[in-house]
Design a protein around this motif. Sequence first.
Motif, short mmCIF file in Angstrom:
data_model
loop_
_atom_site.label_atom_id
_atom_site.label_comp_id
_atom_site.label_asym_id
_atom_site.label_seq_id
_atom_site.Cartn_x
_atom_site.Cartn_y
_atom_site.Cartn_z
N ARG A 197 56.56 45.89 31.73
CA ARG A 197 56.95 46.34 33.08
C ARG A 197 56.09 47.48 33.61
NH1 ARG A 197 63.19 47.18 34.18
NH2 ARG A 197 63.03 44.92 33.79
N PRO A 198 55.79 48.53 32.81
CA PRO A 198 54.94 49.59 33.36
C PRO A 198 53.57 49.08 33.82
CG PRO A 198 55.98 50.31 31.32
CD PRO A 198 56.24 48.84 31.44
N GLN A 199 53.03 48.10 33.12
CA GLN A 199 51.73 47.56 33.51
C GLN A 199 51.84 46.72 34.78
OE1 GLN A 199 49.73 45.79 30.11
NE2 GLN A 199 50.52 47.38 28.72
N ARG A 200 52.95 46.00 34.94
CA ARG A 200 53.17 45.25 36.18
C ARG A 200 53.25 46.20 37.37
NH1 ARG A 200 57.38 42.31 33.33
NH2 ARG A 200 58.91 43.04 34.85
N ARG A 201 53.91 47.33 37.18
CA ARG A 201 54.01 48.31 38.26
C ARG A 201 52.64 48.84 38.65
NH1 ARG A 201 59.11 51.69 35.72
NH2 ARG A 201 60.78 50.28 36.40
N MET A 202 51.81 49.09 37.64
CA MET A 202 50.46 49.59 37.94
C MET A 202 49.65 48.57 38.73
SD MET A 202 49.28 51.84 34.61
CE MET A 202 50.24 51.14 33.28
N ILE A 203 49.78 47.30 38.39
CA ILE A 203 49.07 46.25 39.13
C ILE A 203 49.52 46.23 40.58
CG2 ILE A 203 48.70 43.76 39.33
CD1 ILE A 203 48.99 43.64 36.24
N LEU A 204 50.84 46.29 40.81
CA LEU A 204 51.36 46.26 42.18
C LEU A 204 50.93 47.51 42.95
CD1 LEU A 204 54.97 44.90 41.54
CD2 LEU A 204 53.04 43.67 42.55
N LEU A 205 50.96 48.66 42.30
CA LEU A 205 50.53 49.88 42.98
C LEU A 205 49.05 49.84 43.33
CD1 LEU A 205 52.51 52.57 40.94
CD2 LEU A 205 52.82 52.00 43.36
N ALA B 232 44.61 40.18 36.13
CA ALA B 232 45.12 41.07 35.09
C ALA B 232 46.27 40.50 34.27
CB ALA B 232 45.52 42.41 35.69
N PRO B 233 47.29 39.86 34.90
CA PRO B 233 48.38 39.33 34.06
C PRO B 233 47.91 38.34 33.01
CG PRO B 233 49.05 39.41 36.36
CD PRO B 233 47.59 39.71 36.33
N ALA B 234 47.04 37.42 33.39
CA ALA B 234 46.53 36.45 32.42
C ALA B 234 45.68 37.13 31.35
CB ALA B 234 45.72 35.37 33.14
N LEU B 235 44.86 38.10 31.76
CA LEU B 235 44.02 38.81 30.80
C LEU B 235 44.86 39.62 29.82
CD1 LEU B 235 41.21 40.08 33.21
CD2 LEU B 235 41.04 38.21 31.55
N LEU B 236 45.89 40.29 30.33
CA LEU B 236 46.73 41.12 29.47
C LEU B 236 47.64 40.29 28.59
CD1 LEU B 236 47.60 43.93 32.03
CD2 LEU B 236 46.18 44.17 29.99
N ARG B 237 47.96 39.08 29.06
CA ARG B 237 48.72 38.17 28.20
C ARG B 237 47.87 37.68 27.03
NH1 ARG B 237 50.88 32.20 30.17
NH2 ARG B 237 52.15 31.71 28.35
N ARG B 238 46.60 37.40 27.34
CA ARG B 238 45.70 36.90 26.29
C ARG B 238 45.23 38.02 25.37
NH1 ARG B 238 43.26 35.84 22.62
NH2 ARG B 238 41.68 34.24 22.22
N TRP B 239 44.93 39.18 25.95
CA TRP B 239 44.45 40.33 25.17
C TRP B 239 45.29 41.56 25.53
CZ3 TRP B 239 40.63 37.33 27.85
CH2 TRP B 239 39.90 36.48 27.02
N PRO B 240 46.46 41.70 24.93
CA PRO B 240 47.35 42.82 25.28
C PRO B 240 46.69 44.18 25.01
CG PRO B 240 48.47 41.19 23.90
CD PRO B 240 47.01 40.85 23.87
N LEU B 241 47.08 45.14 25.85
CA LEU B 241 46.63 46.52 25.68
C LEU B 241 47.83 47.44 25.78
CD1 LEU B 241 43.44 46.57 27.95
CD2 LEU B 241 43.49 46.55 25.45
N SER B 242 47.70 48.63 25.25
CA SER B 242 48.77 49.62 25.35
C SER B 242 48.90 50.11 26.79
CB SER B 242 48.48 50.81 24.43
OG SER B 242 47.33 51.51 24.89
N ASP B 243 50.06 50.66 27.11
CA ASP B 243 50.27 51.22 28.45
C ASP B 243 49.26 52.33 28.73
OD1 ASP B 243 52.39 49.50 28.81
OD2 ASP B 243 53.94 51.01 28.42
N ARG B 244 48.93 53.10 27.71
CA ARG B 244 47.99 54.21 27.88
C ARG B 244 46.60 53.69 28.27
NH1 ARG B 244 48.29 59.38 25.87
NH2 ARG B 244 49.97 58.75 24.46
#
Length: 227
Positions: free
Chosen positions: A14-22, A54-66
């Motif tokens: 969720r924090p990463q989704r918020r960053m994408i929307l922002l 980004a959603p597809a990339l982060l699904r395939r290669w997850p990264l930390s919120d930081r």
Amino acid sequence: MLSGAVAAWFQVPRPQRRMILLLLAAVALANVAQPYPDLAPLQHGPTIALAFAAPALLRRWPLSDRAVACIWLFLLLHTFAARWIYSYVPYDDWARALTGHDLSSSLGLRRNGFDRLVHCAFGTLLTAPLAEIARRHGGLSRCWSLGFAFAAVALGSALYEIFEWLLTIAPAGDMADYYNGQQGDPWDAQKDMAIAQGGAALALIALLRRGHRRHIGMSSPPHKEQP
């Protein structure tokens, strides 16, 4: 295809989704009463494309919120500067309104220097995410992941400067000088790359001082029980 995109979206933290929307909201705001509409697609198009991918990339290669936050901060800074195509960010006008003095005179600048700040941020903010990518998805050791990140910043800077050069001889035409933002400096590309590498060096020092594992989202290995 749509269902796959929706599934990828909700699998991102969720924090990463918020960053994408922002980020998308920031791009939209940056184009309200856009002062340079002819160049806006060149400046903001790649950011929009990356946000949607980004959603597809982060699904395939997850990264930390930081790590995602570091990338997000860099893209926000780029989006802010891109509104004024970098060369015309009116920071001197803002400084005069606040203090009665402009920054260029105070610092002895002969050109708009906001692009230098963004190039420095490229190295400073992206080094940790690149190191995390190397460790989590490349299986590199601590030392090699740092070396990879430092080299990747250099490669990314060089590829971008080559892209700008190709733009001057291909599609951009008369707009190329405004997009490149050389501002009469024949060594602009070299200085930009050096500043980005300096930012990466500062990030490496910070990572080494504070602990590499903590800053790239890796958990410490469990301690073995003593016999």
